[in-house]
Write a protein that holds these residues in place. Structure first.
Motif, PDB file in Angstrom:
ATOM      1  N   ASN A  18     -23.317  -4.034  14.974  1.00 57.64           N
ATOM      2  CA  ASN A  18     -24.518  -3.294  15.350  1.00 57.64           C
ATOM      3  C   ASN A  18     -24.344  -1.789  15.173  1.00 57.64           C
ATOM      4  N   LEU A  19     -23.106  -1.309  15.332  1.00 60.95           N
ATOM      5  CA  LEU A  19     -22.846   0.118  15.126  1.00 60.95           C
ATOM      6  C   LEU A  19     -23.202   0.537  13.700  1.00 60.95           C
ATOM      7  N   THR A  20     -22.922  -0.335  12.743  1.00 64.65           N
ATOM      8  CA  THR A  20     -23.233   0.000  11.350  1.00 64.65           C
ATOM      9  C   THR A  20     -24.725  -0.161  11.066  1.00 64.65           C
ATOM     10  N   LYS A  21     -25.356  -1.125  11.718  1.00 64.47           N
ATOM     11  CA  LYS A  21     -26.787  -1.337  11.509  1.00 64.47           C
ATOM     12  C   LYS A  21     -27.615  -0.167  12.037  1.00 64.47           C
ATOM     13  N   THR A  22     -27.126   0.469  13.092  1.00 62.74           N
ATOM     14  CA  THR A  22     -27.870   1.583  13.709  1.00 62.74           C
ATOM     15  C   THR A  22     -27.304   2.949  13.293  1.00 62.74           C
ATOM     16  N   PHE A  23     -26.440   2.948  12.300  1.00 63.85           N
ATOM     17  CA  PHE A  23     -25.743   4.187  11.913  1.00 63.85           C
ATOM     18  C   PHE A  23     -26.718   5.315  11.590  1.00 63.85           C
ATOM     19  N   PHE A  24     -27.803   5.009  10.906  1.00 64.31           N
ATOM     20  CA  PHE A  24     -28.714   6.056  10.437  1.00 64.31           C
ATOM     21  C   PHE A  24     -29.775   6.429  11.469  1.00 64.31           C
ATOM     22  N   GLN A  25     -29.605   5.973  12.692  1.00 60.28           N
ATOM     23  CA  GLN A  25     -30.607   6.246  13.720  1.00 60.28           C
ATOM     24  C   GLN A  25     -30.176   7.373  14.663  1.00 60.28           C
ATOM     25  N   ASN A  26     -29.716   7.064  15.880  1.00 67.68           N
ATOM     26  CA  ASN A  26     -29.561   8.100  16.897  1.00 67.68           C
ATOM     27  C   ASN A  26     -28.134   8.582  17.146  1.00 67.68           C
ATOM     28  N   ASN A  27     -27.191   8.222  16.302  1.00 67.49           N
ATOM     29  CA  ASN A  27     -25.806   8.640  16.536  1.00 67.49           C
ATOM     30  C   ASN A  27     -25.617  10.137  16.273  1.00 67.49           C
ATOM     31  N   ARG A  28     -24.636  10.711  16.950  1.00 63.65           N
ATOM     32  CA  ARG A  28     -24.371  12.151  16.801  1.00 63.65           C
ATOM     33  C   ARG A  28     -23.549  12.426  15.550  1.00 63.65           C
ATOM     34  N   VAL A  29     -23.996  13.355  14.720  1.00 65.39           N
ATOM     35  CA  VAL A  29     -23.327  13.673  13.456  1.00 65.39           C
ATOM     36  C   VAL A  29     -22.123  14.587  13.698  1.00 65.39           C
ATOM     37  N   LEU A  30     -20.970  14.191  13.184  1.00 64.76           N
ATOM     38  CA  LEU A  30     -19.788  15.048  13.197  1.00 64.76           C
ATOM     39  C   LEU A  30     -19.616  15.749  11.870  1.00 64.76           C
ATOM     40  N   VAL A  31     -19.711  14.981  10.779  1.00 61.27           N
ATOM     41  CA  VAL A  31     -19.557  15.508   9.424  1.00 61.27           C
ATOM     42  C   VAL A  31     -20.675  14.930   8.567  1.00 61.27           C
ATOM     43  N   GLU A  32     -21.382  15.792   7.851  1.00 62.73           N
ATOM     44  CA  GLU A  32     -22.461  15.343   6.977  1.00 62.73           C
ATOM     45  C   GLU A  32     -22.132  15.758   5.548  1.00 62.73           C
ATOM     46  N   GLY A  33     -21.747  14.792   4.717  1.00 62.88           N
ATOM     47  CA  GLY A  33     -21.432  15.069   3.330  1.00 62.88           C
ATOM     48  C   GLY A  33     -22.505  14.526   2.413  1.00 62.88           C
ATOM     49  N   GLY A  44     -19.183  -0.113  23.962  1.00 59.04           N
ATOM     50  CA  GLY A  44     -18.959  -0.278  25.396  1.00 59.04           C
ATOM     51  C   GLY A  44     -18.832   1.094  26.029  1.00 59.04           C
ATOM     52  N   ASP A  45     -17.719   1.328  26.726  1.00 58.58           N
ATOM     53  CA  ASP A  45     -17.478   2.630  27.355  1.00 58.58           C
ATOM     54  C   ASP A  45     -16.660   3.573  26.482  1.00 58.58           C
ATOM     55  N   GLU A  46     -16.245   3.122  25.303  1.00 63.61           N
ATOM     56  CA  GLU A  46     -15.379   3.921  24.433  1.00 63.61           C
ATOM     57  C   GLU A  46     -16.180   4.700  23.395  1.00 63.61           C
ATOM     58  N   GLU A  47     -15.877   5.978  23.273  1.00 60.80           N
ATOM     59  CA  GLU A  47     -16.495   6.777  22.216  1.00 60.80           C
ATOM     60  C   GLU A  47     -15.761   6.498  20.908  1.00 60.80           C
ATOM     61  N   VAL A  48     -16.512   6.243  19.865  1.00 60.43           N
ATOM     62  CA  VAL A  48     -15.911   5.887  18.580  1.00 60.43           C
ATOM     63  C   VAL A  48     -16.499   6.718  17.447  1.00 60.43           C
ATOM     64  N   ASN A  49     -15.737   6.773  16.355  1.00 59.90           N
ATOM     65  CA  ASN A  49     -16.205   7.384  15.114  1.00 59.90           C
ATOM     66  C   ASN A  49     -16.629   6.294  14.149  1.00 59.90           C
ATOM     67  N   ILE A  50     -17.721   6.519  13.435  1.00 60.37           N
ATOM     68  CA  ILE A  50     -18.132   5.611  12.366  1.00 60.37           C
ATOM     69  C   ILE A  50     -18.180   6.434  11.086  1.00 60.37           C
ATOM     70  N   LYS A  51     -17.296   6.139  10.156  1.00 55.37           N
ATOM     71  CA  LYS A  51     -17.284   6.855   8.886  1.00 55.37           C
ATOM     72  C   LYS A  51     -18.010   6.018   7.843  1.00 55.37           C
ATOM     73  N   PHE A  52     -19.005   6.614   7.228  1.00 53.26           N
ATOM     74  CA  PHE A  52     -19.854   5.929   6.253  1.00 53.26           C
ATOM     75  C   PHE A  52     -19.453   6.338   4.839  1.00 53.26           C
ATOM     76  N   PHE A  53     -19.187   5.353   3.994  1.00 57.54           N
ATOM     77  CA  PHE A  53     -18.897   5.578   2.581  1.00 57.54           C
ATOM     78  C   PHE A  53     -20.069   5.025   1.772  1.00 57.54           C
ATOM     79  N   GLN A  54     -20.789   5.915   1.118  1.00 56.81           N
ATOM     80  CA  GLN A  54     -21.968   5.495   0.373  1.00 56.81           C
ATOM     81  C   GLN A  54     -21.598   4.628  -0.831  1.00 56.81           C
ATOM     82  N   LYS A  55     -22.500   3.735  -1.195  1.00 59.13           N
ATOM     83  CA  LYS A  55     -22.310   2.867  -2.352  1.00 59.13           C
ATOM     84  C   LYS A  55     -21.874   3.684  -3.561  1.00 59.13           C
ATOM     85  N   PRO A  56     -20.732   3.324  -4.188  1.00 57.09           N
ATOM     86  CA  PRO A  56     -20.260   4.090  -5.346  1.00 57.09           C
ATOM     87  C   PRO A  56     -21.061   3.751  -6.603  1.00 57.09           C
TER      88      PRO A  56
END
Length: 252
Positions: A18-33, A44-56
């Motif tokens: 679900n984290l990947t399905k909602t990636f482009f919605q309300n998550n806080r941006v750290l790095v925008e490339g 859950g209660d853990e803060e996590v990073n989701i790194k997105f690699f666009q289709k090559p």
């Protein structure tokens, strides 16, 4: 879709997807490339990073689909190897690869713990009066030596790729990030000194690093200093030439 999850998080399979399905919605941006980006969210209660690699593109898609591990997989595998060798990095939770027609790679994601650092190595470069700078450099050198002894050749060993967390009693923890480019091999002294070049060390910093590394590796300080100075000088000259050529050709 290929999903690989660390055993510790197997029961959170649905939440991770679900984290990947909602990636482009309300998550806080750290790095925008332009192609890759990083956002933070909660598992859950853990803060996590989701790194997105666009289709090559089609060529790279074929390469990553059939001949070479994807960036997401490498991030996960390399982080696991670092941890096995007591080298700190944000804990690897999972990676997900979307597959298109004929099994070709689409978008992919790498999920890891969020490490809230106090600063990065970059601050040491830009501020010669940074508190406890010399001591941090010595501990960072010991950290890099430990990495080399574990046969880890981190090819992106640059100022922004080491997060630093201050602990008690004057000690610091160092976390490696952006792990896509690594080799695992026995390193000669020359290769080890070459591995410092992207850090943009000043002459004063080079002297501190060379002295500390020579003591740890039991090599003559003069030799370590000479190699480190030379590798750093050549890298800076090469980078300056590239910038001049780009400017001459009118490229940004």
């Amino acid at each position: 879709m290929k999903i690989t999850i660390h055993p510790k998080y197997k029961e959170q399979h649905e939440a991770i997807v679900n984290l990947t399905k909602t990636f482009f919605q309300n998550n806080r941006v750290l790095v925008e490339g332009s192609r890759n980006s990083i956002k933070t969210s909660f598992l859950g209660d853990e803060e996590v990073n989701i790194k997105f690699f666009q289709k090559p593109g089609i060529i790279k898609s074929i390469i990553y689909s059939f001949f070479k591990a994807t960036k997401a997989k490498r991030s996960f595998d390399y982080a696991s190897y670092l941890m096995q060798n007591a080298i700190l990095t944000p804990f690897p939770i999972a990676y997900i690869e979307e597959r298109k027609a004929f099994g070709l790679l689409g978008n992919s994601f790498y999920i890891s713990h969020q490490v809230n650092c106090d600063f990065t190595f970059r601050e040491l470069i830009h501020n010669p009066k940074f508190p406890e700078r010399d001591e941090i450099l010595k501990q960072f050198t010991a950290f890099t030596y430990k990495m080399h002894e574990a046969k880890i050749h981190f090819q992106d060993h640059s100022p922004g790729n080491t997060l630093i967390v201050k602990k008690e009693n004057g000690l610091y923890d160092f976390y490696l990030i952006d792990l896509n480019r690594m080799k695992f091999e026995e390193l000669s002294l020359e290769q080890r000194m070459d591995n410092f070049k992207k850090l943009w060390l000043s002459k004063q910093m080079i002297q501190i690093v060379a002295k500390e590394y020579s003591q740890l590796a039991q090599h003559p300080e003069e030799l370590v200093l000479k190699l480190l100075m030379e590798k750093s000088r050549l890298f800076k000259q090469k980078t300056a030439r590239k910038k001049y050529i780009k400017k001459f050709l009118g490229k940004k």
